[in-house]
Scaffold this motif. Structure first.
Motif, PDB file in Angstrom:
ATOM      1  N   MET A   8       0.855  -1.172   0.000  1.00 32.72           N
ATOM      2  CA  MET A   8       0.000   0.000   0.000  1.00 32.72           C
ATOM      3  C   MET A   8       0.900   1.233   0.000  1.00 32.72           C
ATOM      4  SD  MET A   8      -2.787   1.424   2.834  1.00 32.72           S
ATOM      5  CE  MET A   8      -2.474   0.122   3.935  1.00 32.72           C
ATOM      6  N   CYS A   9       0.686   2.140  -0.917  1.00 37.78           N
ATOM      7  CA  CYS A   9       1.431   3.395  -0.966  1.00 37.78           C
ATOM      8  C   CYS A   9       0.468   4.539  -0.684  1.00 37.78           C
ATOM      9  CB  CYS A   9       2.055   3.604  -2.342  1.00 37.78           C
ATOM     10  SG  CYS A   9       3.412   2.497  -2.670  1.00 37.78           S
ATOM     11  N   LEU A  10       0.740   5.246   0.365  1.00 34.28           N
ATOM     12  CA  LEU A  10      -0.078   6.390   0.742  1.00 34.28           C
ATOM     13  C   LEU A  10       0.813   7.565   1.061  1.00 34.28           C
ATOM     14  CD1 LEU A  10      -2.575   4.686   3.184  1.00 34.28           C
ATOM     15  CD2 LEU A  10      -3.062   5.481   0.886  1.00 34.28           C
ATOM     16  N   ALA A  11       0.261   8.738   0.936  1.00 33.01           N
ATOM     17  CA  ALA A  11       0.954   9.949   1.373  1.00 33.01           C
ATOM     18  C   ALA A  11       0.292  10.391   2.670  1.00 33.01           C
ATOM     19  CB  ALA A  11       0.838  11.031   0.305  1.00 33.01           C
ATOM     20  N   ILE A  12       1.113  10.629   3.694  1.00 31.15           N
ATOM     21  CA  ILE A  12       0.569  11.020   4.990  1.00 31.15           C
ATOM     22  C   ILE A  12       1.332  12.214   5.545  1.00 31.15           C
ATOM     23  CG2 ILE A  12      -0.174   8.683   5.535  1.00 31.15           C
ATOM     24  CD1 ILE A  12       2.161   8.656   7.595  1.00 31.15           C
ATOM     25  N   PRO A  13       0.679  12.978   6.414  1.00 27.05           N
ATOM     26  CA  PRO A  13       1.376  14.087   7.073  1.00 27.05           C
ATOM     27  C   PRO A  13       2.329  13.559   8.142  1.00 27.05           C
ATOM     28  CG  PRO A  13      -1.016  14.378   7.173  1.00 27.05           C
ATOM     29  CD  PRO A  13      -0.752  12.993   6.711  1.00 27.05           C
ATOM     30  N   VAL A  14       3.537  14.114   8.168  1.00 34.36           N
ATOM     31  CA  VAL A  14       4.513  13.807   9.209  1.00 34.36           C
ATOM     32  C   VAL A  14       5.157  15.108   9.670  1.00 34.36           C
ATOM     33  CG1 VAL A  14       4.971  11.477   8.347  1.00 34.36           C
ATOM     34  CG2 VAL A  14       6.405  13.373   7.579  1.00 34.36           C
ATOM     35  N   ARG A  15       5.643  15.099  10.903  1.00 37.86           N
ATOM     36  CA  ARG A  15       6.265  16.287  11.497  1.00 37.86           C
ATOM     37  C   ARG A  15       7.780  16.153  11.437  1.00 37.86           C
ATOM     38  NH1 ARG A  15       8.204  18.073  16.430  1.00 37.86           N
ATOM     39  NH2 ARG A  15       7.690  20.236  16.914  1.00 37.86           N
ATOM     40  N   ILE A  16       8.451  17.228  10.995  1.00 41.30           N
ATOM     41  CA  ILE A  16       9.909  17.252  10.949  1.00 41.30           C
ATOM     42  C   ILE A  16      10.439  17.426  12.366  1.00 41.30           C
ATOM     43  CG2 ILE A  16      11.960  18.471  10.082  1.00 41.30           C
ATOM     44  CD1 ILE A  16      10.352  17.034   7.879  1.00 41.30           C
ATOM     45  N   GLU A  17      11.252  16.482  12.814  1.00 35.99           N
ATOM     46  CA  GLU A  17      11.836  16.507  14.159  1.00 35.99           C
ATOM     47  C   GLU A  17      13.251  17.062  14.152  1.00 35.99           C
ATOM     48  OE1 GLU A  17      10.598  14.897  17.245  1.00 35.99           O
ATOM     49  OE2 GLU A  17       8.677  15.153  16.250  1.00 35.99           O
ATOM     50  N   GLU A  18      13.980  16.825  13.056  1.00 28.99           N
ATOM     51  CA  GLU A  18      15.387  17.223  12.995  1.00 28.99           C
ATOM     52  C   GLU A  18      15.789  17.393  11.542  1.00 28.99           C
ATOM     53  OE1 GLU A  18      19.677  15.010  13.794  1.00 28.99           O
ATOM     54  OE2 GLU A  18      17.894  14.269  14.811  1.00 28.99           O
ATOM     55  N   LEU A  19      16.545  18.441  11.249  1.00 27.73           N
ATOM     56  CA  LEU A  19      17.114  18.627   9.917  1.00 27.73           C
ATOM     57  C   LEU A  19      18.538  18.082   9.956  1.00 27.73           C
ATOM     58  CD1 LEU A  19      15.834  22.227   9.194  1.00 27.73           C
ATOM     59  CD2 LEU A  19      14.936  20.091   8.272  1.00 27.73           C
ATOM     60  N   VAL A  20      18.825  17.103   9.106  1.00 29.85           N
ATOM     61  CA  VAL A  20      20.142  16.479   9.079  1.00 29.85           C
ATOM     62  C   VAL A  20      21.067  17.238   8.139  1.00 29.85           C
ATOM     63  CG1 VAL A  20      21.396  14.343   8.546  1.00 29.85           C
ATOM     64  CG2 VAL A  20      19.142  14.239   9.651  1.00 29.85           C
ATOM     65  N   ASP A  21      20.582  17.488   6.922  1.00 31.69           N
ATOM     66  CA  ASP A  21      21.308  18.285   5.935  1.00 31.69           C
ATOM     67  C   ASP A  21      20.282  18.842   4.955  1.00 31.69           C
ATOM     68  OD1 ASP A  21      20.789  16.242   3.958  1.00 31.69           O
ATOM     69  OD2 ASP A  21      22.614  15.195   4.554  1.00 31.69           O
ATOM     70  N   GLU A  25      19.127  17.769   2.246  1.00 31.16           N
ATOM     71  CA  GLU A  25      18.262  16.788   1.589  1.00 31.16           C
ATOM     72  C   GLU A  25      17.652  15.753   2.530  1.00 31.16           C
ATOM     73  OE1 GLU A  25      20.192  15.005  -1.743  1.00 31.16           O
ATOM     74  OE2 GLU A  25      20.376  16.904  -2.799  1.00 31.16           O
ATOM     75  N   THR A  26      17.997  15.817   3.806  1.00 30.88           N
ATOM     76  CA  THR A  26      17.580  14.766   4.727  1.00 30.88           C
ATOM     77  C   THR A  26      17.070  15.367   6.032  1.00 30.88           C
ATOM     78  OG1 THR A  26      19.394  13.443   3.820  1.00 30.88           O
ATOM     79  CG2 THR A  26      18.324  12.599   5.790  1.00 30.88           C
ATOM     80  N   ALA A  27      16.014  14.733   6.549  1.00 27.57           N
ATOM     81  CA  ALA A  27      15.472  15.133   7.852  1.00 27.57           C
ATOM     82  C   ALA A  27      15.018  13.877   8.582  1.00 27.57           C
ATOM     83  CB  ALA A  27      14.289  16.086   7.678  1.00 27.57           C
ATOM     84  N   VAL A  28      14.773  14.045   9.860  1.00 30.66           N
ATOM     85  CA  VAL A  28      14.176  12.980  10.660  1.00 30.66           C
ATOM     86  C   VAL A  28      12.747  13.424  10.946  1.00 30.66           C
ATOM     87  CG1 VAL A  28      14.259  11.702  12.815  1.00 30.66           C
ATOM     88  CG2 VAL A  28      16.396  12.337  11.656  1.00 30.66           C
ATOM     89  N   ALA A  29      11.795  12.524  10.661  1.00 28.16           N
ATOM     90  CA  ALA A  29      10.377  12.843  10.833  1.00 28.16           C
ATOM     91  C   ALA A  29       9.762  11.941  11.896  1.00 28.16           C
ATOM     92  CB  ALA A  29       9.630  12.663   9.519  1.00 28.16           C
ATOM     93  N   HIS A  30       8.702  12.445  12.516  1.00 27.52           N
ATOM     94  CA  HIS A  30       7.932  11.697  13.506  1.00 27.52           C
ATOM     95  C   HIS A  30       6.794  10.992  12.769  1.00 27.52           C
ATOM     96  CE1 HIS A  30       4.716  11.281  16.555  1.00 27.52           C
ATOM     97  NE2 HIS A  30       5.734  10.895  17.294  1.00 27.52           N
ATOM     98  N   ILE A  31       6.809   9.643  12.838  1.00 21.51           N
ATOM     99  CA  ILE A  31       5.775   8.847  12.177  1.00 21.51           C
ATOM    100  C   ILE A  31       5.280   7.813  13.174  1.00 21.51           C
ATOM    101  CG2 ILE A  31       5.208   7.311  10.259  1.00 21.51           C
ATOM    102  CD1 ILE A  31       7.661   8.429   8.792  1.00 21.51           C
ATOM    103  N   GLY A  32       4.075   7.976  13.644  1.00 24.95           N
ATOM    104  CA  GLY A  32       3.473   6.984  14.519  1.00 24.95           C
ATOM    105  C   GLY A  32       4.279   6.671  15.763  1.00 24.95           C
ATOM    106  N   GLY A  33       4.866   7.678  16.370  1.00 27.25           N
ATOM    107  CA  GLY A  33       5.642   7.484  17.584  1.00 27.25           C
ATOM    108  C   GLY A  33       7.083   7.088  17.330  1.00 27.25           C
ATOM    109  N   LEU A  34       7.456   6.916  16.076  1.00 22.08           N
ATOM    110  CA  LEU A  34       8.821   6.571  15.717  1.00 22.08           C
ATOM    111  C   LEU A  34       9.468   7.697  14.941  1.00 22.08           C
ATOM    112  CD1 LEU A  34       8.195   2.935  14.481  1.00 22.08           C
ATOM    113  CD2 LEU A  34       9.035   3.645  16.719  1.00 22.08           C
ATOM    114  N   ARG A  35      10.790   7.688  14.911  1.00 21.80           N
ATOM    115  CA  ARG A  35      11.542   8.671  14.135  1.00 21.80           C
ATOM    116  C   ARG A  35      12.136   7.960  12.920  1.00 21.80           C
ATOM    117  NH1 ARG A  35      13.802  13.222  16.866  1.00 21.80           N
ATOM    118  NH2 ARG A  35      15.854  12.683  16.036  1.00 21.80           N
ATOM    119  N   LYS A  36      11.959   8.567  11.749  1.00 24.79           N
ATOM    120  CA  LYS A  36      12.419   7.943  10.502  1.00 24.79           C
ATOM    121  C   LYS A  36      13.122   8.985   9.645  1.00 24.79           C
ATOM    122  CE  LYS A  36      12.355   4.478   7.611  1.00 24.79           C
ATOM    123  NZ  LYS A  36      13.009   3.238   7.863  1.00 24.79           N
ATOM    124  N   THR A  37      14.234   8.614   9.050  1.00 21.79           N
ATOM    125  CA  THR A  37      14.946   9.505   8.139  1.00 21.79           C
ATOM    126  C   THR A  37      14.190   9.568   6.816  1.00 21.79           C
ATOM    127  OG1 THR A  37      17.044   8.943   9.179  1.00 21.79           O
ATOM    128  CG2 THR A  37      17.144   9.927   6.989  1.00 21.79           C
TER     129      THR A  37
END
Length: 84
Positions: free
Chosen positions: A1-14, A16-28
């Protein structure tokens, strides 16, 4: 299943890359397609890429709709798998 969902930016790495909050987890995620992001911003995430910046109200409204439909956990899990 491919969906687009809202996520919150937790950290800017560089530029082109950030860490986002997804369902209680942090994902690059890749943010190369969206300019001017800051920590705390919400973006639409699809297959590991931020596609568009959202205002917080719209993001919360969308997440609430997924919750109402009983689909939030499934959508978040799919986003985590797609971002891998």
């Amino acid at each position: 299943m491919c969906l687009a969902i809202p996520v919150r930016i937790e950290e800017l790495v560089d530029e082109e890359t950030a860490v986002a909050h997804i369902g209680g987890l942090r994902k690059t995620i890749n943010i190369a397609l969206v300019d001017g992001l800051q920590v705390g911003d919400y973006v639409i995430l699809h297959v590991g890429f931020a596609l568009e910046k959202l205002d917080e109200q719209e993001a919360q409204r969308t997440l609430a709709l997924f919750t109402e439909l009983g689909q939030l956990e499934q959508v978040q899990q799919a986003a985590l798998e797609d971002a891998s």
